[in-house]
Design an enzyme around this catalytic site. Sequence first.
Site, PDB file in Angstrom:
ATOM      1  N   CYS B  83       0.828  -1.219  -0.142  1.00  0.00           N
ATOM      2  CA  CYS B  83       0.024   0.059   0.098  1.00  0.00           C
ATOM      3  C   CYS B  83       0.853   1.225   0.029  1.00  0.00           C
ATOM      4  O   CYS B  83       0.170   2.309  -0.370  1.00  0.00           O
ATOM      5  CB  CYS B  83      -0.904  -0.076   1.293  1.00  0.00           C
ATOM      6  SG  CYS B  83      -1.867  -1.567   1.527  1.00  0.00           S
ATOM      7  N   CYS B 206     -13.150   0.077   8.330  1.00  0.00           N
ATOM      8  CA  CYS B 206     -12.125  -0.472   7.391  1.00  0.00           C
ATOM      9  C   CYS B 206     -12.265   0.411   5.995  1.00  0.00           C
ATOM     10  O   CYS B 206     -13.633   0.712   5.752  1.00  0.00           O
ATOM     11  CB  CYS B 206     -12.417  -1.756   6.913  1.00  0.00           C
ATOM     12  SG  CYS B 206     -12.654  -2.976   8.221  1.00  0.00           S
ATOM     13  N   HIS B 332      -9.087   3.625  -1.088  1.00  0.00           N
ATOM     14  CA  HIS B 332      -7.872   3.040  -1.244  1.00  0.00           C
ATOM     15  C   HIS B 332      -7.512   2.201  -2.596  1.00  0.00           C
ATOM     16  O   HIS B 332      -7.489   0.965  -2.348  1.00  0.00           O
ATOM     17  CB  HIS B 332      -7.439   2.296   0.016  1.00  0.00           C
ATOM     18  CG  HIS B 332      -6.176   1.660   0.353  1.00  0.00           C
ATOM     19  ND1 HIS B 332      -5.172   2.070  -0.160  1.00  0.00           N
ATOM     20  CD2 HIS B 332      -5.857   0.643   1.166  1.00  0.00           C
ATOM     21  CE1 HIS B 332      -4.195   1.493   0.127  1.00  0.00           C
ATOM     22  NE2 HIS B 332      -4.569   0.395   0.765  1.00  0.00           N
TER      23      HIS B 332
END
Lengths: 127, 385
Positions: B83, B206, B332
């Site tokens: 990430c 999340c 994300h």
Amino acid sequence: MKEENLPSIKELEEYVRQGKLMGFKCKKCGHKEVTPFVYCPRCGSSEVEVVELPKTGKVVTYTIQWVAPERFLNEVPYAWCVVELDDGTMVSGWIPFISKPEDLPIGQKVRMVKSYKPGVYFEKVKE
Amino acid sequence: MRKVVLLGTGSTKYGKLNVTAREAAVLAAKEAIEKVGISNRDVEAVFVSNVFGMTEKQGHLGPIIAHSLGIPYAPTFTVETACASGSTAFREAFVNIAAGFYDCILVVGTEKVSHLDTITATTYFSYGSDFAFEAVNGASFPGLYASIARYHMHKYGTTEEQLAAVAVKNHSNAIHNPKAHFHKKITVEDVLKSRVVASPLKLYDCCPFSDGASAAIIASEEFAKKHIDTLIYVLGTGRASAPAALFNRENMASIISSKLAAEQAFKNSRLTHKDIDFMEVHDCFTIAEVIAIEDMGFCKKGEGAKLAEEGVTEIDGKLPVNPSGGLKAKGHPVGATGVGQINEVYEQLLGEAGKRQVEGATTALTHNVGATGGTCNVLIFRRGD
């Protein structure tokens, strides 16, 4: 990685299936880990040996998995946990049939047992 | 070392896109090139970040993207640090400019995951941790952060309500971000009542699986002065690794690489915490924002959880964190995320962030983590006068 005298990850998994936990130990500073190393992550020494680790320890932290990765779909809910073994070595594993935090206080004593299930399988130990 | 300037940025919307990662990258890059007003042919090299390309049956994205941008012979470099890939690509481009090897580099991060089902995506995400020693024992990626959260709760008394406040704030910020994945206000109650994924983390703790691409163009000061008026300097950069396996760390509620990267970035920027007007931090889960703030030294270890609850980290608070909505609500798209944070910095420092504008911001920090902290990059930017 397959150094002379050092087990491969495949061999480590085979030990787990036989109910044994193996670790890597630095002969110089005494540091122990279950993750393979050829130089000690703590002191940098190349003097590494393989040792059998104790099977009992206590839970340091954990999660209760309600959404699981592929191989664990049929085990939900269960706890994935970090365990500090009696000699101080840190490992991860899982404990079946845990559905709420009351089932597993931090510090709970656990023992690794041989299982046909995947991974490092722990059971709670009554004190 | 030469001074390095952020020339401009571009980004697709984050969320579910009907294009592949290579196409999204080209769209974001074109927007950046046009916004800056340089020629595509000014770009000397392309640095790409992408993590799950192979799931689209496409590796080696660099030359494909460069070709579509009309620079088929420009050298490319593709990086993967989970990430944190986007900020790793940016930092290595920075190094090349600073060293004098190139004058102008395009950095583009891109990701496509919406073609994967939840179980497959969950499994792929866990490949960023030490898979053979963590996931193999049943940990999902949220499960690892959940274990960090439980340790934090046990050691410092952090509550699930405090973590929920982080999600509420970031969702509230994302409403004003047209490119965000979510435009939905939520309450603490909504978070607490959402489905448990890996306790103590629930669905609204999340970040989502997002598609998206973000681009940034960086150049030497000399090149920048020929093309733009307001210069945003890349003043500080820090990068570090940490044991990928959670259990190999001394404090399981801490990401050492965050601490090390921030120390480096502050040292080479010659700035202090007080100089930072706002920051974009890696909030893949609510607990991640809390420990990011702590590990970088913006508050004492263990005291980060109350900041969102007390309003300190809101856009008009003392220390605004994630005005973009963060990974949590902006989204994300793994390979794009670190570059997307830089996109937010660019818009904010130019005063172009609309309703999510941090008033008078001149100095900003980005913090981007790979998996549970195996990699961390911290960057510090400041607008020149």
